[in-house]
Design a protein around this motif. Sequence first.
Motif, mmCIF file in Angstrom:
data_model
loop_
_atom_site.group_PDB
_atom_site.id
_atom_site.type_symbol
_atom_site.label_atom_id
_atom_site.label_comp_id
_atom_site.label_asym_id
_atom_site.label_seq_id
_atom_site.Cartn_x
_atom_site.Cartn_y
_atom_site.Cartn_z
ATOM 1 N N PHE A 31 -38.961 -13.394 -40.993
ATOM 2 C CA PHE A 31 -39.006 -12.615 -39.761
ATOM 3 C C PHE A 31 -40.238 -12.966 -38.927
ATOM 4 O O PHE A 31 -40.180 -12.944 -37.694
ATOM 5 N N ALA A 32 -41.336 -13.305 -39.574
ATOM 6 C CA ALA A 32 -42.559 -13.646 -38.836
ATOM 7 C C ALA A 32 -42.328 -14.829 -37.908
ATOM 8 O O ALA A 32 -42.873 -14.880 -36.795
ATOM 9 N N VAL A 35 -40.557 -13.579 -34.852
ATOM 10 C CA VAL A 35 -41.506 -12.920 -33.953
ATOM 11 C C VAL A 35 -42.269 -13.963 -33.144
ATOM 12 O O VAL A 35 -42.444 -13.829 -31.921
ATOM 13 N N ALA A 36 -42.710 -15.032 -33.812
ATOM 14 C CA ALA A 36 -43.442 -16.086 -33.113
ATOM 15 C C ALA A 36 -42.576 -16.749 -32.047
ATOM 16 O O ALA A 36 -43.064 -17.101 -30.963
ATOM 17 N N TYR A 37 -41.280 -16.904 -32.335
ATOM 18 C CA TYR A 37 -40.358 -17.501 -31.368
ATOM 19 C C TYR A 37 -40.225 -16.610 -30.131
ATOM 20 O O TYR A 37 -40.305 -17.097 -28.992
ATOM 21 N N VAL A 38 -40.002 -15.318 -30.343
ATOM 22 C CA VAL A 38 -39.873 -14.395 -29.215
ATOM 23 C C VAL A 38 -41.154 -14.399 -28.389
ATOM 24 O O VAL A 38 -41.123 -14.404 -27.154
ATOM 25 N N LEU A 53 -40.293 -5.891 -30.265
ATOM 26 C CA LEU A 53 -39.504 -6.648 -29.290
ATOM 27 C C LEU A 53 -38.609 -7.691 -29.965
ATOM 28 O O LEU A 53 -37.729 -8.269 -29.316
ATOM 29 N N THR A 54 -38.832 -7.911 -31.249
ATOM 30 C CA THR A 54 -38.057 -8.900 -32.004
ATOM 31 C C THR A 54 -37.010 -8.261 -32.894
ATOM 32 O O THR A 54 -35.915 -8.799 -33.078
ATOM 33 N N GLN A 72 -30.499 -10.434 -39.707
ATOM 34 C CA GLN A 72 -30.550 -11.192 -40.943
ATOM 35 C C GLN A 72 -29.130 -11.568 -41.365
ATOM 36 O O GLN A 72 -28.241 -10.720 -41.446
ATOM 37 N N GLN A 73 -28.935 -12.841 -41.616
ATOM 38 C CA GLN A 73 -27.602 -13.350 -41.935
ATOM 39 C C GLN A 73 -27.734 -14.527 -42.901
ATOM 40 O O GLN A 73 -28.393 -15.525 -42.600
ATOM 41 N N ASP A 74 -27.125 -14.383 -44.076
ATOM 42 C CA ASP A 74 -27.165 -15.447 -45.094
ATOM 43 C C ASP A 74 -28.592 -15.884 -45.401
ATOM 44 O O ASP A 74 -28.885 -17.090 -45.532
ATOM 45 N N GLY A 75 -29.479 -14.913 -45.502
ATOM 46 C CA GLY A 75 -30.856 -15.208 -45.865
ATOM 47 C C GLY A 75 -31.709 -15.758 -44.749
ATOM 48 O O GLY A 75 -32.862 -16.139 -44.978
ATOM 49 N N GLU A 76 -31.173 -15.800 -43.517
ATOM 50 C CA GLU A 76 -31.937 -16.291 -42.371
ATOM 51 C C GLU A 76 -31.904 -15.265 -41.251
ATOM 52 O O GLU A 76 -31.056 -14.368 -41.228
#
Length: 312
Positions: free
Chosen positions: A182-183, A186-189, A207-208, A214-218
């Motif tokens: 998830f981090a 967050v960096a992408y957003v 905001l993220t 979360q889908q298939d571990g991603e």
Amino acid sequence: MSESAQAEQPRLGSVTCASRSGFHRMAYWEWGDPANDRVLLCVHGLTRSGRDFDHVARALQGDYRVICPDVAGRGRSDWLIDPANYIVPQYVADMVALVARLQARQIDWIGTSMGGLIGMVLAGTAAASPGLRPDRGVWGLGRAPDVPLGRMVFNDIGPALDLDGLGRIADYVGEASRFKNFADAVAYVRSTSEGFGPHDEQGWTELTEHVFNQQDGEWVKHYDLRLAQPFASQTPEALAGAERVLWRAWEHLPGPVLVLRGQDSDILPASVAQEMLQRNPQARCVEFAGVGHAPTLRSPDQIAAVRDFLLA
């Protein structure tokens, strides 16, 4: 804000809408007294969700029943069968269905970016502006049922569509970004949303969390990537035609209007904001320093500007 208000979560509802390809369900987040017939409808930007309005909804739920839809293809709403329907006229039709469900005495509006365009067209359609064919309304949508629109807030958007700013957004809309943790999401957003202005770590996390699932571990984007198809295929001629419709709708909005603008915005230039004030005497503008596209309506000064206008 009290701890109880901080902990409060919205209720989730839905309404069935129709497109040329069939039916779909549009989800919405609801705050405040469900019996309150004074409604504030908050509509998000292109790749965002109804949860963008959590802070302003908490601040206004004592005065309004606050409704924050996830526009089709985003959040908890259904994805459309035909991606060609990811266009403003379809979104307006969906909002008409939602308005009919709400049975409100008065509807005030907050629209961020795309949400502002939807509100502009909806208001113009409901007004059936002079000079438009009465059987077609605005954008060929036909006459809308009576929509009790009151005050409207347009968050960093106007009738003029800036090609450079739209191109910047188009660059990342269709990217199938996937992250192992998830981090990284967050960096992408944070990197793609610099225009939101300064936020602390908690702010970027919030905001993220509603725009990645979360889908298939991603962690993947919450929206249908196909919504980029009609967005990317806009021609200069089509945009020019849309602008003419939007300006006409802008000039015939039914009530007082507040324009919010990030001073560094590449979507709403200062010259366009000034023209908006000249062409609609009911409008006024508030700018926020250090912000581009678009103010997130999370900070005390941004919430105060909205609250003061709506409750004036």
